[in-house]
Design a protein around this motif. Structure first.
Motif: not given
Length: 235
Positions: A1-30
């Motif tokens: 199902m195309e919509q499910l594939d899009l959601l899975r892809n969206l979830e991956e990007h949300h997860n990556s975004l969260k990781v990068y945001q956390k890394e940036l926060f940790n970097l600024k507060n190092d």
């Protein structure tokens, strides 16, 4: 199902975004940069105190040298009076000799004092050189560290911007009602998609009924976990 594939892809990007945001926060507060900055301030204060102390000693040295010149001048005057033969009174001669001896003692003490002051100034000079060298070194390291952190920060900001752009592009392709439901699940559960591994929901670790597994395998509709409400997908 195309919509499910899009959601899975969206979830991956949300997860990556969260990781990068956390890394940036940790970097600024190092704490590394903060600790280095504190060490620089402490060293500069120590340097300032030491220079102030040195100036006070130099002032005292200058005063001692001035006094020494005055004492030597007085001795010269006394010696001139003693050896010119103009004074014949024994008591006055005895007084002048006593004054001369006292001045010699004072001169000796003053010369000792001057030597001690000069030693102190020399010791402080050496200490200042050591501290200034250390300060220069730590400032150089701090500048390199901040430069490195700036590069890392810019890289993370670029990655965050890229993920945000991907998320916007994917959201435009997903049905609005489905997207709203997915975002609501993510808001409550932190993730909106859960893989089913060995009939177990990876989101809540609960067993998925066989009937739902069969419907999931058909890929004709979106299947939700009856326990946690996440959208289910196959690995």
């Amino acid at each position: 199902m195309e919509q499910l594939d899009l959601l899975r892809n969206l979830e991956e990007h949300h997860n990556s975004l969260k990781v990068y945001q956390k890394e940036l926060f940790n970097l600024k507060n190092d704490s590394m940069v903060n600790k280095t900055e504190e060490k620089i301030l402490d060293t500069e204060e120590k340097l300032s105190r030491l220079k102030f102390s040195q100036e006070k000693i130099k002032d005292r040295l200058k005063q001692s040298n001035t006094r020494l010149k005055d004492y030597n001048f007085k001795i010269e005057e006394i010696e001139n009076n003693l050896y010119k033969g103009q004074i014949t009174d024994l008591k006055q001669l005895e007084y002048l000799n006593d004054e001369k001896d006292k001045l010699k003692e004072i001169i000796s003490d003053t010369e000792t004092e001057i030597i001690e002051f000069m030693d102190e100034v020399e010791n402080i000079d050496e200490e200042l050189l050591t501290i200034e060298s250390f300060l220069e070194d730590i400032k150089d390291k701090n500048n390199k560290l901040k430069s490195k952190y700036r590069d890392l920060e810019e890289d993370l900001k670029d990655k965050i911007k890229s993920e945000e752009d991907e998320i916007i592009a994917l959201e435009s392709k997903i049905d609005v009602n489905l997207l709203n439901k997915y975002n609501m699940i993510r808001k409550n559960k932190r993730t909106g998609i859960a893989e089913v591994k060995d009939t177990i929901c990876s989101g809540c670790n609960m067993l998925i009924p066989t009937v739902l597994i069969d419907r999931l395998n058909n890929r004709k509709e979106l299947i939700y976990c009856e326990c946690c409400g996440r959208i289910l997908c196959k690995p």
